[in-house]
Design a protein around this motif. Structure first.
Motif, PDB file in Angstrom:
ATOM      1  N   SER A   1       0.871  -1.158   0.000  1.00 57.74           N
ATOM      2  CA  SER A   1       0.000   0.000   0.000  1.00 57.74           C
ATOM      3  C   SER A   1       0.909   1.209   0.000  1.00 57.74           C
ATOM      4  O   SER A   1       1.813   1.305   0.834  1.00 57.74           O
ATOM      5  N   ALA A   2       0.707   2.093  -0.949  1.00 57.06           N
ATOM      6  CA  ALA A   2       1.577   3.253  -1.142  1.00 57.06           C
ATOM      7  C   ALA A   2       3.032   2.808  -1.287  1.00 57.06           C
ATOM      8  O   ALA A   2       3.951   3.515  -0.886  1.00 57.06           O
TER       9      ALA A   2
ATOM     10  N   THR B   1     -11.612  -0.374   0.811  1.00 54.92           N
ATOM     11  CA  THR B   1     -10.293  -0.384   0.182  1.00 54.92           C
ATOM     12  C   THR B   1     -10.345  -1.155  -1.142  1.00 54.92           C
ATOM     13  O   THR B   1     -11.035  -2.161  -1.241  1.00 54.92           O
TER      14      THR B   1
ATOM     15  N   GLU C   1      -5.490   0.293  -2.169  1.00 53.98           N
ATOM     16  CA  GLU C   1      -5.714   1.733  -2.124  1.00 53.98           C
ATOM     17  C   GLU C   1      -6.814   1.990  -1.121  1.00 53.98           C
ATOM     18  O   GLU C   1      -7.950   1.538  -1.292  1.00 53.98           O
TER      19      GLU C   1
END
Lengths: 156, 266
Positions: free
Chosen positions: A60-61, A96, A114
């Motif tokens: 994530s990220a 998400t 995300e």
């Protein structure tokens, strides 16, 4: 060679061997990330997982937050069911989105999460609703060809 | 007709002889395990053998590990930089050492350095009738002579393989980072991301334990089984190295097939 010298050398040898093992587990393999620490499992259905493998990272990220623990085929929905094992330190909202992405042009595939805006957090055993399948190159090309052909027809 | 019969008889004879020998070796192994209490009760005997099998093999293991790692670093860099992924050098060096080269090359060196010494020693003890003398004194030679050597080999081998891998990774680091100039952060972090403790490091350790058992078993059996002549001992020593090395390669293939295909076949 007297007794105590032998003992000393064997002690040195065993200590060196253990240090080497420790080095292999701490510095080479990352024992820190191999945490038996708390984690929770969620599931996600994908229409196509492409080349996703068990133990693929979940990011994530860009940060690794977990690993794929299981991939199986659901014979009722005809979709792939992927089980995601996520570290309990990381909590995600209920809405998400999960995407199957590729690192680099030809790299391995991973799942990108995300976060959405839902105030309730996802729990162990939940299922992600928003998913996006892997990009299959053949489909992409055939889409492109089809669009080109359409354009050609329109301009006539 | 007679020639065919002769060949078949020879073939049958060769097979039965090998099978018999395998059976004798297996019974010897079970007897050895059954009577290895002494090796642990009088642990000093085993420590002495760890010195001869392990400590004296250190130099060759450390130097070979360092050089194998350095060569892997050079060769790996040469290939990887063509694809613009020279940062993956750490992964290449670490995985090939921890999974394969560490246990296998350390095992081969161990078979030729320590295995041959064990065989020669036991064989010579037999040739000079020290073994018979022990039997006369009601000392079980297997418990007193063979078991400590066997357990010393089993203890030393995983430690030597770990040292080999660690030294090799250090060699790869020296060449890759210090000499060629791969980014050290990428070298270590990619390595850590790719090497799994259970999948790679643990399996490497399991392999080296299996090789240790196989090689030392072959070494002590060949020594104990050697004809008590100078020629017999030399033949047994050669057989230890050849059979031990072949056993390592065959076992390595089988273990790799078991360990590393399960995940991918899914």
């Amino acid at each position: 060679m007297n007794r105590s010298m032998i003992d000393l050398w064997v002690g040195v040898f065993v200590a060196m061997g253990l240090i080497a093992l420790l080095f292999l587990s701490l510095k080479v393999g990352n024992l820190a990330s191999f945490s038996t620490a708390e984690s929770y499992q969620i599931q996600a259905n994908f229409a196509n997982i492409g080349g996703l493998k068990v133990r693929a990272p979940i990011k994530s990220a860009g940060v690794v937050v977990g690993r794929v623990t299981d991939v199986r085929f659901d014979n009722e929905s005809f979709e792939a069911v992927v089980t995601l094992n996520i570290d309990s330190r990381f909590q995600f909202p209920k809405d998400t989105a999960a995407k199957i992405l590729t690192s680099g042009l030809l790299g391995e595939q991973y799942i990108g999460l995300e976060a959405g805006g839902d105030p309730t957090m996802i729990k162990n055993g939940d299922r992600l609703k928003l998913t996006q399948s892997a990009v299959v190159l053949e489909n992409l090309i055939s889409q492109f060809m089809f669009n080109k052909a359409q354009e050609g027809k329109d301009s006539k | 007709m007679n020639a065919i019969r002769h060949t078949l008889t020879q073939l049958g004879n060769a097979v039965t002889r090998r099978l018999t020998r395998l059976g004798v070796a297996s019974r010897f192994f079970i007897y050895l395990l059954w009577h290895s209490g002494t090796a642990f009760q009088r642990f000093r005997l085993t420590i002495r053998e760890v010195y001869f099998a392990g400590v004296l093999s250190l130099i060759i293991i450390l130097v070979s590990g360092l050089f194998v790692g350095m060569v892997l670093g050079l060769q790996g860099y040469d290939t990887l930089q063509r694809y613009g992924s020279s940062e993956a050098l750490g992964v290449l060096v670490a995985l090939s050492l921890v999974r394969e080269l560490g246990p296998v090359v350390a095992g081969l060196l161990f078979a030729s350095r320590a295995g041959s010494a064990i065989t020669a020693e036991i064989g010579l003890m037999k040739a000079t009738e020290q073994i018979s003398a022990m039997e006369m004194m009601a000392v079980d030679p297997i418990a007193r002579v063979v078991a400590p050597r066997f357990w010393a080999g089993v203890i030393s081998m995983p430690l030597l393989a770990a040292l080999f891998s660690a030294m090799g990774i250090f060699g790869g680091y020296l060449v890759g980072v210090q000499l060629i100039g791969v980014d050290p952060g990428a070298f270590w972090s990619q390595m850590q991301a790719a090497v799994d403790i259970r999948q790679d490091v643990m399996n490497g350790v399991i392999k080296s334990v299996v090789f240790g058992i196989a090689v030392t078993w072959i070494a002590v059996f060949e020594g104990y089984d050697a004809p008590p002549t100078a020629e017999g001992v030399s033949g047994a020593t050669t057989r230890t190295v050849v059979t031990g090395s072949l056993a390592i390669l065959a076992l390595d293939f089988m273990l790799t097939a078991l360990m590393f295909t399960g995940g991918n076949a899914k």
